[in-house]
Design a protein around this motif. Structure first.
Motif, PDB file in Angstrom:
ATOM      1  N   TYR A   1     -11.710  67.508 -16.321  1.00  0.00           N
ATOM      2  CA  TYR A   1     -10.641  66.591 -15.922  1.00  0.00           C
ATOM      3  C   TYR A   1     -10.235  66.781 -14.461  1.00  0.00           C
ATOM      4  O   TYR A   1      -9.906  65.818 -13.768  1.00  0.00           O
ATOM      5  CB  TYR A   1      -9.436  66.814 -16.853  1.00  0.00           C
ATOM      6  CG  TYR A   1      -8.239  65.973 -16.504  1.00  0.00           C
ATOM      7  CD1 TYR A   1      -8.255  64.585 -16.714  1.00  0.00           C
ATOM      8  CD2 TYR A   1      -7.091  66.543 -15.966  1.00  0.00           C
ATOM      9  CE1 TYR A   1      -7.163  63.802 -16.385  1.00  0.00           C
ATOM     10  CE2 TYR A   1      -5.984  65.775 -15.633  1.00  0.00           C
ATOM     11  CZ  TYR A   1      -6.030  64.401 -15.843  1.00  0.00           C
ATOM     12  OH  TYR A   1      -4.954  63.640 -15.507  1.00  0.00           O
ATOM     13  N   ARG A   2     -10.301  68.019 -13.982  1.00  0.00           N
ATOM     14  CA  ARG A   2      -9.796  68.339 -12.643  1.00  0.00           C
ATOM     15  C   ARG A   2     -10.903  68.255 -11.596  1.00  0.00           C
ATOM     16  O   ARG A   2     -11.852  69.060 -11.630  1.00  0.00           O
ATOM     17  CB  ARG A   2      -9.207  69.765 -12.631  1.00  0.00           C
ATOM     18  CG  ARG A   2      -7.970  69.902 -13.474  1.00  0.00           C
ATOM     19  CD  ARG A   2      -6.792  69.341 -12.736  1.00  0.00           C
ATOM     20  NE  ARG A   2      -5.620  69.187 -13.580  1.00  0.00           N
ATOM     21  CZ  ARG A   2      -4.598  68.405 -13.252  1.00  0.00           C
ATOM     22  NH1 ARG A   2      -4.611  67.716 -12.131  1.00  0.00           N
ATOM     23  NH2 ARG A   2      -3.563  68.306 -14.044  1.00  0.00           N
ATOM     24  N   ALA A   3     -10.740  67.352 -10.651  1.00  0.00           N
ATOM     25  CA  ALA A   3     -11.788  67.132  -9.644  1.00  0.00           C
ATOM     26  C   ALA A   3     -12.034  68.385  -8.807  1.00  0.00           C
ATOM     27  O   ALA A   3     -13.168  68.670  -8.418  1.00  0.00           O
ATOM     28  CB  ALA A   3     -11.386  65.975  -8.747  1.00  0.00           C
TER      29      ALA A   3
ATOM     30  N   PRO B   1      -3.720  69.553  -5.521  1.00  0.00           N
ATOM     31  CA  PRO B   1      -2.938  69.454  -4.285  1.00  0.00           C
ATOM     32  C   PRO B   1      -1.450  69.704  -4.490  1.00  0.00           C
ATOM     33  O   PRO B   1      -0.759  70.117  -3.570  1.00  0.00           O
ATOM     34  CB  PRO B   1      -3.192  68.015  -3.823  1.00  0.00           C
ATOM     35  CG  PRO B   1      -4.466  67.616  -4.474  1.00  0.00           C
ATOM     36  CD  PRO B   1      -4.539  68.353  -5.774  1.00  0.00           C
ATOM     37  N   LEU B   2      -0.954  69.442  -5.712  1.00  0.00           N
ATOM     38  CA  LEU B   2       0.418  69.854  -6.078  1.00  0.00           C
ATOM     39  C   LEU B   2       0.327  70.568  -7.419  1.00  0.00           C
ATOM     40  O   LEU B   2      -0.022  69.973  -8.436  1.00  0.00           O
ATOM     41  CB  LEU B   2       1.354  68.638  -6.191  1.00  0.00           C
ATOM     42  CG  LEU B   2       2.747  68.922  -6.777  1.00  0.00           C
ATOM     43  CD1 LEU B   2       3.515  69.964  -5.967  1.00  0.00           C
ATOM     44  CD2 LEU B   2       3.567  67.635  -6.879  1.00  0.00           C
TER      45      LEU B   2
ATOM     46  N   GLY C   1      -3.970  64.527  -9.095  1.00  0.00           N
ATOM     47  CA  GLY C   1      -3.770  65.558  -8.073  1.00  0.00           C
ATOM     48  C   GLY C   1      -2.585  66.469  -8.350  1.00  0.00           C
ATOM     49  O   GLY C   1      -2.285  67.359  -7.557  1.00  0.00           O
ATOM     50  N   VAL C   2      -1.892  66.240  -9.466  1.00  0.00           N
ATOM     51  CA  VAL C   2      -0.730  67.068  -9.793  1.00  0.00           C
ATOM     52  C   VAL C   2      -1.031  67.837 -11.075  1.00  0.00           C
ATOM     53  O   VAL C   2      -1.437  67.255 -12.078  1.00  0.00           O
ATOM     54  CB  VAL C   2       0.533  66.200 -10.001  1.00  0.00           C
ATOM     55  CG1 VAL C   2       1.737  67.089 -10.334  1.00  0.00           C
ATOM     56  CG2 VAL C   2       0.827  65.373  -8.764  1.00  0.00           C
TER      57      VAL C   2
END
Ligand SMILES: Nc1ncnc2c1ncn2[C@@H]1O[C@H](COP(=O)(O)OP(=O)(O)OP(=O)(O)O)[C@@H](O)[C@H]1O
Length: 292
Positions: free
Chosen positions: A103-105, A149-150, A77-78
């Motif tokens: 890789y990134r949801a 999210p971050l 999430g970062v």
């Protein structure tokens, strides 16, 4: 979804060098935070710990309530984008984007494609053949389209020219408003980007110097503008951060709030009072202090 951050007594050592020295601060989720510090103040070290690139030496770090290091839930999430890009030099731009999307949801192809067009990214080119600015723009696309999210941009836009930087700020603000999340932007280009910041975290020599809403920071000083002689008389004895003169007019930035009486006196003297430029405050707060 956005991630908040809680840091208590954070220290980071590289061998004998203490890069982060007892840092404590909290960032609520869903904000754009400016991370400001002089060269070597610890910005990259701090974001490296937040993004789980390094374990802390001491203290507690919580991102979305959990310790980041070797923590898959936090790491996914970062998204930390550093100036160098951290992408394979031999890959094509299209391959780098495909990899990030897998890789990134929360990857968003619509946004990625829009930004690829806006920054004119050459999809077929290999990363090593990109100019510095185009490589930075690739970093911007990776960071923005990840919708993490971050999302942390560590001086990523420094290599971009002014039109590209302003395009970046515009896209960041638009996408943040549509999809609120936590952004940290570390930068030296304070004035041009400061309008984006809701909060400012100023660090110096591995320590937190100031962490406040940007509006409060600006109220820590006053810019006094008017006829040069009147401005100089009015600001005599105050802590002057900066003085600029154009013809017979001057603008002097002073540190510290003015009392109501002083504010009335300024108006009577025909002087204008305005918010202090963040850059001037930053320079003042991080200037070398004499050792005692
Ligand atoms: N890999 C490393 N090994 C040893 N010391 C390091 C390493 N990385 C950073 N440092 C030291 O840690 C301190 C903080 O460096 P850091 O890169 O975090 O600062 P910065 O604020 O990001 O600087 P800049 O604005 O110049 O990029 C500096 O004293 C630096 O020399």
């Amino acid at each position: 979804m956005n991630f908040g951050i809680d840091v208590t007594g954070l220290c980071l050592d590289y061998g004998d060098t203490r890069a982060l020295d007892d840092m404590t601060f909290s960032i609520a989720g869903g904000k754009i935070v400016g991370l400001l510090g002089r060269n070597g103040s610890g910005k990259t070290s701090l974001v490296s710990v937040l993004a789980a690139y390094r374990p802390e030496t001491a203290g507690e770090v919580r991102v979305n309530g959990q310790r980041p290091f070797e923590n898959a839930a936090v790491m996914s999430g970062v998204c930390l984008i550093r100036e160098g890009g951290d992408v394979s030099d031999t890959s094509r731009v299209s391959t780098v984007l495909d990899f990030a999307a897998r890789y990134r949801a929360s990857w968003d192809w619509e946004l990625a494609n829009k930004l690829v067009d806006r920054f004119e990214l050459p999809l077929r080119k290999r990363v090593r053949a990109l100019s510095r600015g185009t490589k930075s723009a690739l970093g911007v696309v990776l960071g923005m389209a990840s919708r993490a999210p971050l999302t942390i941009f560590d001086e990523v836009h420094l290599g971009m020219d002014a039109p590209s930087r302003y395009a970046f700020y515009e896209e960041l603000l638009a996408d943040y408003l549509a999809h609120p999340r936590t952004f940290i932007l570390s930068t030296h280009l304070i004035e041009e980007v400061s309008s984006l910041f809701e909060e400012v975290l100023i660090i110096d020599k591995g320590q937190v110097v100031l962490h406040e809403p940007t509006e409060d920071v600006r109220e820590r000083g006053v810019a006094v503008t008017g006829p040069a002689a009147a401005v100089d008389t009015f600001t005599e004895g105050l802590t002057v951060l900066n003085r600029q003169q154009l013809g017979g007019s001057a603008q002097v930035t002073v540190f510290g709030e003015l009392s109501d009486d002083r504010q009335r006196a300024a108006k009577t003297a025909g002087l204008e009072l305005g918010p202090v430029p963040l850059q001037d405050l930053f320079v003042h707060l991080t200037k070398p202090r004499e050792r005692t």
